[in-house]
Scaffold this active site. Structure first.
Site, PDB file in Angstrom:
ATOM      1  N   TYR A 127     -33.799  34.380  34.668  1.00 42.87           N
ATOM      2  CA  TYR A 127     -34.159  34.697  33.122  1.00 42.87           C
ATOM      3  C   TYR A 127     -34.772  35.914  33.489  1.00 42.87           C
ATOM      4  CZ  TYR A 127     -33.866  29.359  32.061  1.00 42.87           C
ATOM      5  OH  TYR A 127     -33.286  28.294  32.278  1.00 42.87           O
ATOM      6  N   GLN A 171     -31.371  18.149  34.876  1.00 44.14           N
ATOM      7  CA  GLN A 171     -31.939  19.584  33.631  1.00 44.14           C
ATOM      8  C   GLN A 171     -30.435  19.624  33.349  1.00 44.14           C
ATOM      9  OE1 GLN A 171     -33.562  23.357  32.314  1.00 44.14           O
ATOM     10  NE2 GLN A 171     -34.810  21.904  33.418  1.00 44.14           N
ATOM     11  N   LEU A 175     -32.085  21.597  20.059  1.00 47.19           N
ATOM     12  CA  LEU A 175     -31.639  21.576  19.135  1.00 47.19           C
ATOM     13  C   LEU A 175     -30.693  22.612  18.742  1.00 47.19           C
ATOM     14  CD1 LEU A 175     -35.239  23.422  17.399  1.00 47.19           C
ATOM     15  CD2 LEU A 175     -33.820  20.603  18.031  1.00 47.19           C
TER      16      LEU A 175
END
Length: 338
Positions: free
Chosen positions: A60, A182, A213
């Site tokens: 990231y 995950q 979401l």
């Protein structure tokens, strides 16, 4: 932030590790989409809400997200936190700067610990499955990291049920605990339900789900034929292909709007309803949220502890099942050396 209801906690799989059922993740935000002051404010909002579980990865922002999180958590009591990170994706241009070889894993854990300003991570995860490295080599490297005290537990991300089963058997032989998976999971992306979840329930492995979401689509803010709201993920040039694929589906966007009255009847926002939905799955240990503003954290944590009735779950199923993805084959890992 004082009025935020504290988040509830769950065991991570069948392990003794207790984590917050809402975890804070910084995939697209820290080190790229959000300035550091805002990122730190979001982490503080998470801490204020009782979130103790923080998920990141070396890739990231090419290390920037780990660095920001390390600075944001500096000064917190380390024993009161659960810090998770991952390894697999390219971190350089060298031929060994990627994948799950022993060489890459052993270098990567030390780099991650330095960036995170900690002596250990609570969970070290294989960010995808590496088809180019023997699995026993990968698991032996993870075992050495655990036995050296640099990680407490091991997890995987986006692995198929058969791969998880094989890794769990090796972990047992190596005296380490493979405790987590995950995957992407939401009311619109349900590919883990057929194979991964039953396998993990059998093996005592819990799900730490990302994108609950659906990249913001389940908040209802994206309307067909209308421009995406300013500052939303869909307007970011680094926006993932996941959100774009959802936005190109007119029926999907229209069916998401059917959730609005359901949420309103419960006194929830659509985001809270979507988070509560994934947390109804008994194999889900935590849902990862991201945020660009502290208020989003305060809003999302209100989903913690919400119990949805059978009638509500049925209404959500009727609204979204026709456009949801169930294909177990969608759980796939690319070749990191391609």
């Amino acid at each position: 932030m004082g009025n935020v209801e504290p988040v509830e906690y769950r065991h991570l799989g069948r392990s003794g590790l207790i984590i917050s059922e809402i975890a804070y993740g910084n995939w697209i935000t820290h080190g790229s989409q959000v300035e550091e002051d805002a990122a730190v404010a979001c982490v503080n909002a998470a801490l204020d809400a009782g979130i103790t579980t923080f998920d990141t990865a070396d890739v990231y922002g090419r290390g920037a997200a780990e660095e920001v999180l390390g600075r944001a958590l500096a000064g917190q009591r380390r024993d009161g936190l659960e810090i998770f990170t991952k390894v697999y994706w390219p971190m350089g241009d060298g031929k060994n700067d990627r994948g799950l070889s022993r060489k890459h894993i052993m270098a990567s854990i030390d780099d991650s610990l330095r960036r995170l300003q900690t002596d250990y991570v609570d969970l070290y995860q294989a960010h995808r499955y590496d088809y180019q490295t023997p699995l026993d080599e990968t698991m032996q490297a993870f075992a050495d990291i655990v036995h050296a005290g640099k990680a407490h537990y091991i997890g995987v991300s986006e692995w198929k049920a058969s791969q998880i089963r094989e890794a769990a058997a090796l972990a047992k032989d190596l005296n380490i605990q493979l405790v987590s998976s995950q995957p992407q999971y939401s009311a619109l992306w349900r590919v883990i339900e057929a194979e991964v979840v039953p396998t993990c329930e059998e093996l005592g492995i819990g799900q730490i789900v990302w994108s609950p979401l659906a990249q913001g689509v389940l908040t209802g803010k994206y309307l067909h034929g209308q421009p995406a709201p300013a500052g939303s993920r869909a307007t970011d040039p680094n926006s993932s292909h996941f959100v774009q694929s959802f936005l190109n589906n007119q029926e999907l966007l229209e069916r998401v709007q059917l959730l609005k009255p359901i949420a309103e009847d419960l006194g929830l926002t659509m985001a809270q309803l979507a988070l509560a939905w994934v947390l109804q799955n008994g194999n889900v240990s935590a849902a990862i949220i991201g945020a660009t503003r502290p208020e989003q954290v305060a809003d999302n944590v209100k989903a913690s502890g919400v119990k949805l009735t059978t009638d509500v779950l049925k209404a959500i199923e009727e609204a979204l099942a026709p456009v949801a993805e169930f294909d177990a084959g969608k759980t796939e890992s690319p070749n990191p050396r391609a």
